[in-house]
Design a protein around this motif. Structure first.
Motif, mmCIF file in Angstrom:
data_model
loop_
_atom_site.group_PDB
_atom_site.id
_atom_site.type_symbol
_atom_site.label_atom_id
_atom_site.label_comp_id
_atom_site.label_asym_id
_atom_site.label_seq_id
_atom_site.Cartn_x
_atom_site.Cartn_y
_atom_site.Cartn_z
ATOM 1 N N GLN A 334 0.705 -1.402 -0.291
ATOM 2 C CA GLN A 334 -0.566 0.199 0.242
ATOM 3 C C GLN A 334 1.030 1.378 0.037
ATOM 4 O O GLN A 334 1.845 1.286 0.270
ATOM 5 C CB GLN A 334 -0.913 0.133 0.875
ATOM 6 C CG GLN A 334 -1.659 -1.356 1.609
ATOM 7 C CD GLN A 334 -3.232 -1.039 0.111
ATOM 8 O OE1 GLN A 334 -3.391 -0.272 -0.323
ATOM 9 N NE2 GLN A 334 -2.996 -2.396 -0.166
ATOM 10 N N VAL A 335 0.575 2.833 -0.819
ATOM 11 C CA VAL A 335 1.455 3.592 -1.507
ATOM 12 C C VAL A 335 -0.357 4.725 -0.562
ATOM 13 O O VAL A 335 -0.058 4.683 -1.159
ATOM 14 C CB VAL A 335 1.721 3.405 -2.727
ATOM 15 C CG1 VAL A 335 2.605 5.437 -2.719
ATOM 16 C CG2 VAL A 335 2.619 2.432 -2.229
ATOM 17 N N ALA A 336 0.398 5.275 0.196
ATOM 18 C CA ALA A 336 -0.419 6.411 0.517
ATOM 19 C C ALA A 336 -0.132 7.884 1.530
ATOM 20 O O ALA A 336 0.517 7.489 2.206
ATOM 21 C CB ALA A 336 -2.183 6.047 1.758
ATOM 22 N N ILE A 342 4.151 -3.188 3.481
ATOM 23 C CA ILE A 342 4.229 -4.002 3.207
ATOM 24 C C ILE A 342 4.273 -5.209 4.593
ATOM 25 O O ILE A 342 4.342 -4.716 5.444
ATOM 26 C CB ILE A 342 5.776 -5.053 2.057
ATOM 27 C CG1 ILE A 342 5.636 -3.713 1.069
ATOM 28 C CG2 ILE A 342 5.134 -6.073 2.100
ATOM 29 C CD1 ILE A 342 7.271 -3.539 1.289
ATOM 30 N N SER A 343 2.750 -5.665 4.354
ATOM 31 C CA SER A 343 2.502 -6.840 5.255
ATOM 32 C C SER A 343 2.374 -8.196 4.956
ATOM 33 O O SER A 343 2.938 -8.428 3.489
ATOM 34 C CB SER A 343 0.623 -7.108 5.215
ATOM 35 O OG SER A 343 0.301 -7.453 4.611
ATOM 36 N N ARG A 344 2.982 -9.192 5.985
ATOM 37 C CA ARG A 344 3.572 -10.460 5.343
ATOM 38 C C ARG A 344 4.710 -10.212 4.995
ATOM 39 O O ARG A 344 4.188 -11.046 3.696
ATOM 40 C CB ARG A 344 2.355 -11.316 4.814
ATOM 41 C CG ARG A 344 1.078 -11.187 5.938
ATOM 42 C CD ARG A 344 -0.224 -12.184 5.654
ATOM 43 N NE ARG A 344 -0.966 -12.310 3.888
ATOM 44 C CZ ARG A 344 -1.230 -11.102 4.041
ATOM 45 N NH1 ARG A 344 -2.076 -10.179 4.867
ATOM 46 N NH2 ARG A 344 -1.770 -11.642 2.557
ATOM 47 N N LEU A 345 5.393 -9.409 4.894
ATOM 48 C CA LEU A 345 7.025 -9.646 4.235
ATOM 49 C C LEU A 345 7.330 -10.761 3.594
ATOM 50 O O LEU A 345 7.574 -12.408 4.458
ATOM 51 C CB LEU A 345 7.976 -9.088 5.050
ATOM 52 C CG LEU A 345 7.699 -6.997 4.957
ATOM 53 C CD1 LEU A 345 8.575 -6.958 6.109
ATOM 54 C CD2 LEU A 345 7.838 -6.816 4.054
ATOM 55 N N THR A 346 7.480 -11.390 2.578
ATOM 56 C CA THR A 346 8.159 -12.637 2.448
ATOM 57 C C THR A 346 10.309 -12.156 1.432
ATOM 58 O O THR A 346 10.327 -11.084 1.519
ATOM 59 C CB THR A 346 7.877 -12.701 0.624
ATOM 60 O OG1 THR A 346 7.631 -12.400 0.297
ATOM 61 C CG2 THR A 346 6.163 -13.398 1.716
ATOM 62 N N LEU A 347 10.671 -13.486 1.119
ATOM 63 C CA LEU A 347 11.952 -13.409 0.719
ATOM 64 C C LEU A 347 11.938 -12.499 -0.606
ATOM 65 O O LEU A 347 13.105 -11.348 -0.919
ATOM 66 C CB LEU A 347 12.322 -14.620 0.733
ATOM 67 C CG LEU A 347 13.436 -14.792 1.692
ATOM 68 C CD1 LEU A 347 13.487 -16.735 1.774
ATOM 69 C CD2 LEU A 347 13.810 -15.068 2.128
ATOM 70 N N SER A 348 10.472 -12.293 -1.916
ATOM 71 C CA SER A 348 10.796 -11.431 -2.428
ATOM 72 C C SER A 348 10.882 -9.955 -2.951
ATOM 73 O O SER A 348 10.670 -9.333 -3.298
ATOM 74 C CB SER A 348 9.674 -12.571 -3.032
ATOM 75 O OG SER A 348 8.427 -12.237 -2.761
ATOM 76 N N ASP A 349 10.389 -10.179 -1.400
ATOM 77 C CA ASP A 349 9.877 -8.191 -0.756
ATOM 78 C C ASP A 349 11.639 -7.949 -0.753
ATOM 79 O O ASP A 349 11.842 -6.396 -0.484
ATOM 80 C CB ASP A 349 9.794 -8.256 0.668
ATOM 81 C CG ASP A 349 7.377 -8.470 0.269
ATOM 82 O OD1 ASP A 349 8.090 -7.948 -1.278
ATOM 83 O OD2 ASP A 349 7.276 -8.851 0.891
ATOM 84 N N ALA A 350 12.499 -8.858 -0.313
ATOM 85 C CA ALA A 350 13.444 -7.825 -0.254
ATOM 86 C C ALA A 350 14.027 -7.236 -1.805
ATOM 87 O O ALA A 350 14.221 -7.225 -2.785
ATOM 88 C CB ALA A 350 15.179 -8.357 0.035
#
Length: 968
Positions: A334-336, A342-350
């Motif tokens: 979400q951008v506001a 970013i919720s429920r971070l995963t390795l792909s979010d790095a």
């Protein structure tokens, strides 16, 4: 860093764009031109040196545009700001000849420059006739740096000639000249005067960047030459930084700020009139970051929130990039308003993230790295609490917060056995352990075990179950009277291993012992008692008292209500409902009874004439507590009253109410007559009548005055006179027919605007009398001492002429202008005159007096006073039981003797200078010696103290003659 805005460049053979990155390693750099990636290769005029892009053999058509650098490593990609590359140039004028400009003398003229095609900032100047003669700007001539045109406000014959426009490129430093423009004068006359005409105007809107310098141009043609003035339309004065070049028509504002924005007006004015032009300066600011995202390390399934904020005008908008690509909102992203979550971070979010804030004046970038961590369970920073205390029947939560990513499985052991969950013991979704309604069986060691795919870890802590704390004191309501003291109990039973903390609250506010005026005191001496005492209780102490008891495992409280009985509060709303000349009907509202019923009310009144508040008589005589009205009687007419009411109950009488509004009783005819009517005296043919004025509070109304009635003895009719002033205390009736000392019947009455009052009792007063007509006879005088003389005379007989004698005046003097007078009263026929001088001759006379004055003096007699006794005080010396006394004695004066006076007030006279005294033993004596003679007594000696002399009863005194200090 890359340039943030387009800049023109000359046409060099090489050009270099630089990018500096200091927080990354092992970068791979790429460049884009107008959004298309550049591929530096062998033989290309593009080359990379580190992250810098070198361009050789620049070409205006192929190399101009927008450049952007991309830097990548193993963590991700970021992009730089955009930089624009433009080329500066200046071509030649295409026109080779210009027509002549013909004007009249006194007319204004504009010579156009028309600069050739160019890129980059230009500077304009004009040559007059031949180089190097340049046109100098002044109030009459102006060169616009916006258009290059030359303006001459009013042409003079000296202006005739050739004018050449010179254009210089500030980037390339190249210069070109236009064709000359001839200026000639017309021969058909001179131009007359005319009002200013503004040719160089401020643009309607000028956008100015924050911190930059702006120049506004304004110039007008006119005859006479116009003056140029600047002002702000809103009336705000210019700050000191503003430079107004009146001679050149330029307004310069350096370091432009928000407060400099507004509408500016240029006013051109001469003797023929004025003209004005307006323009608006609009403030803008490119974005400036004030809050940037910071690098973050997060666990799998954690949440991320990054804030990005910037200032600017217009307000910046925001976008986020990840690894050089725009980041779009999704289910977890979400951008506001600049914030990225970013919720429920995963390795792909790095990766590498960038916040881009921009408005139409530019963009700014901020970089941050997000790392996602995968770790085995670890309790090193969040061990289980080593000991957890809980009371029997209480609830306890044992937290288990290992660090692990991703989140794994939590299990529990009690002792060495796996924990069995029940309706009282449960493992929560968070992994924490909850125990409800604890018992002693729940005590022991508990172990939390955490597992994920990377490993397993555990942490152990103990649970101790304590007996609960209970308050043995029962809730109560206490009834206390003001001024008494009371103990509020708070007794508890508790686990002896736990410490107790007692806290007291009054109406839910913490009691600070030692403050509150010292009313509250802790008196619980036992470990399990928290009693307090309230001393000298006041009404404000009524309320709810709460005793709170706290241990490490539980807390409980008990409340007691304290009712304080006291005298009633002051009644309110005291009103005078009706008022007559002697009564007033009152009403009021009851105040608080303070927990004791009101039994009676007392009414008090105050007037301007009373000493404070006084109790008054009422109907009913006793005002019961149930009544809220009463009538006050026996008031004085025409007096302003204030009333107040006091309430009483079984405890006592309370504070009085606020006073009622002032109310004046109605007026009536007066009832009180003047007191102490008397008189007499005065001058011949006068009857003087006096009295004590009636006090204002007894005058019963306005217009108060006196009626004086009088008649001679034996007459039946009364003569009357009105005295309208209430302060007057005297009336004088004068009539030549009044005989001296004639008796009159006199009475004094009263009246006011309401009517006449009564007369007082009749009093006998005599008219004025005549002074005595005869002088006393047989006057004799004799000197008694140097300071006293006695005078005798024969009294005057009483006769029918009514010339009374009230006494006699005796006057004596050495000279006529210094006579002293002594009065006698009644038939006294002698007096002693004291305080006269010794050895002096006095002239004595006597005359009779009465209220009318004094009569004629008697025949004068002379008397000479005795010589003064000028004896010095005796001196004395004491040695054991022998004392010497000295008496001063002049050689021309006989001393009659000495008087000795002891402390027992015994007086002894002797004409010798020594004496023997027989004194009792065992007693102290004080003796003084004083000389005396015909002229009187002399001065006393100092006091002589004779101490006790055991066994002696005879004392010898000797007087010692000394010199006399007497003057004759």
């Amino acid at each position: 860093m890359l340039p943030s805005a387009p800049r023109p460049f000359p046409r060099p053979t090489k050009w270099k764009l630089c990018i500096y990155l200091t927080s990354f390693r092992s970068f791979v750099y790429r460049w884009k031109l107008n959004g298309t990636e550049i591929s530096p290769r062998s033989g290309s005029h593009y080359s990379l040196s580190g992250g810098n892009l070198r361009i050789s053999h620049l070409n205006k058509d192929h190399d101009a545009g927008t450049y952007q650098c991309l830097a990548s490593n193993s963590f991700g990609t970021i992009v730089s700001r955009e930089a624009s590359l433009t080329f500066a140039y200046l071509e030649n004028f295409k026109t080779h000849k210009r027509s002549s400009v013909s004007v009249r003398e006194g007319q204004g003229v504009v010579l156009l420059c028309g600069p050739p095609p160019h890129s980059g900032d230009l500077v304009f100047s004009w040559i007059f006739n031949e180089y190097p003669t340049f046109v100098k700007q002044d109030t009459r001539r102006f060169i616009s740096q916006e258009t290059g045109n030359l303006y001459i406000a009013m042409v003079e014959p000296s202006d005739v000639g050739n004018y050449t426009c010179v254009v210089t490129n500030t980037v390339t430093k190249s210069r070109v000249q236009g064709p000359p423009a001839p200026l000639v004068l017309r021969s058909d006359g001179v131009m007359g005067e005319y009002e200013p005409k503004i040719e160089v105007q401020v643009p309607e809107v000028v956008h100015v960047a924050k911190g930059s310098t702006v120049k506004l141009e304004c110039f007008a043609l006119g005859n006479p030459v116009p003056s140029i003035n600047w002002r702000r339309v809103d009336g705000v004065p210019f700050p000191r930084k503003v430079d107004m070049r009146k001679a050149s028509g330029v307004l310069e504002i350096p370091y432009f700020q928000q407060e400099d924005a507004g509408t500016y007006e240029c006013v051109a004015e001469n003797s023929r009139g004025s003209n004005a032009a307006k323009g608006k300066l609009s403030f803008y600011a490119p974005p400036h970051l004030i809050e940037k995202p910071q690098e973050a390390q997060k666990l799998i399934d954690d949440s991320l929130v990054w804030e990005c904020k910037a200032t600017g005008k217009p307000k910046p908008s925001y976008r986020w990039m990840k690894n050089g690509e725009n980041l779009e909102a999704a289910e977890r992203v979400q951008v506001a308003d600049g914030a990225l979550s970013i919720s429920r971070l995963t390795l792909s979010d790095a990766g590498m993230y960038q916040c881009v804030a921009g408005n139409k004046h530019g963009e700014v970038y901020s970089n941050a790295e997000l790392r996602i961590i995968a770790v085995a369970p670890d309790f090193s920073h969040n061990q289980l609490r080593s000991q957890t205390l809980v009371r029997v029947g209480g609830d306890v939560l044992i937290e288990c917060k290992p660090k692990m990513s991703p989140w794994g499985v939590i299990s529990w052991r009690k002792g060495s056995e796996a924990l069995q969950e029940s309706n009282r013991v449960s493992v929560l979704d968070s992994g924490n352990l909850r125990v409800w309604n604890a018992t002693q069986s729940d005590a022991g060691l508990y172990t939390c075990v955490a597992r994920n795919q990377f490993g397993v870890a555990s942490s152990t802590g103990s649970v101790t179950v304590k007996e609960p704390t209970s308050i043995t004191t029962l809730p109560s309501t206490l009834d206390i009277t003001v001024g008494e003291s009371v103990v509020l109990p708070c007794q508890v039973s508790h686990d002896p291993s736990l410490e107790l903390k007692f806290t007291w609250f009054f109406n839910e506010q913490l009691i600070h012992f030692g403050s509150h005026g010292g009313f509250f005191e802790k008196v619980g001496g036992q470990h399990s008692a928290g009693d307090i005492m309230i001393r000298n209780i006041q009404l404000r102490h009524a309320g709810k008292y709460t005793c709170a008891v706290q241990t490490k495992v539980d807390s409980i409280s008990i409340a007691a209500d304290l009712v304080v009985r006291g005298p009633p509060g002051p009644p309110t709303s005291v009103h005078v409902e009706e008022i007559t000349d002697t009564t007033a009907s009152l009403s009021w509202r009851p105040g608080p009874d303070n927990h004791s019923p009101i039994t009676a009310y007392t009414i008090q009144a105050r007037t301007p004439f009373s000493l404070g508040w006084q109790a008054v008589t009422t109907v009913p005589e006793v005002v019961g507590g149930h009544r809220l009205t009463a009538t006050v009687i026996d008031l004085s007419p025409w007096v302003e009253y204030e009333f107040r009411v006091l309430a009483s109950n079984a405890v006592g009488t309370g504070e009085p109410s606020k006073p009622s509004k002032q109310a004046r009783t109605k007026g009536t005819s007066p009832k009180v007559t003047p007191a102490n009517v008397s008189g007499g005296g005065g001058s011949r043919s006068e009857l003087v009548i006096t009295w004590e004025p009636v006090p204002e509070e007894l005058q019963n109304g306005p217009g108060f005055g006196y009626v004086v009635a009088f008649r001679p003895h034996g007459s039946t009719g009364w003569m009357q006179a009105a005295v309208p002033s209430p302060e007057t205390s005297k009336y004088v009736f004068k009539n030549e027919s009044i005989q001296p000392f004639s008796p009159f019947h006199v009475k004094v009455g009263v009246y006011n605007n309401e009517g006449e009052g009564p007369f007082g009792p009749v009093t006998n007063i005599y008219s004025a009398e005549e002074e005595p007509g005869r002088a006393p006879t047989r006057v004799r005088a004799k000197s008694l001492s140097a300071s006293e003389m006695e005078v005798w005379w024969k009294a005057l007989p009483w006769n029918a002429s009514k010339k009374r004698v009230l006494g006699y005046e005796v006057s004596g003097s050495e000279r006529e202008d210094t006579a002293s007078v002594q009065k006698t009263v009644g038939n006294q026929t002698s007096t002693v005159i004291r305080g006269v001088k010794g050895s002096s001759t006095y002239c004595i006379s006597v005359r009779a007096y009465n209220t009318a004055g004094t009569g004629p003096p008697s025949a004068a007699v002379n008397v000479t006073t005795k010589k003064p006794t000028c004896l010095s005080a005796p001196s004395a010396q004491s040695a054991s039981d022998y004392i010497e006394l000295g008496a001063g004695q002049g050689p021309r004066q006989r001393v009659g003797g000495h008087r000795l006076q002891s402390s027992r007030l015994n007086v002894m006279e002797t004409n010798t200078t020594s004496v023997e005294l027989a004194l009792p033993t065992d007693e102290d004596y004080i003796i003084q010696i004083k000389p005396f003679g015909e002229g009187g007594e002399g001065s006393s000696s100092r006091q002589i103290t004779i101490p006790r002399i055991p066994g002696h009863s005879l004392l010898s005194l000797m007087a010692i003659n000394e010199g006399c200090c007497c003057c004759f």
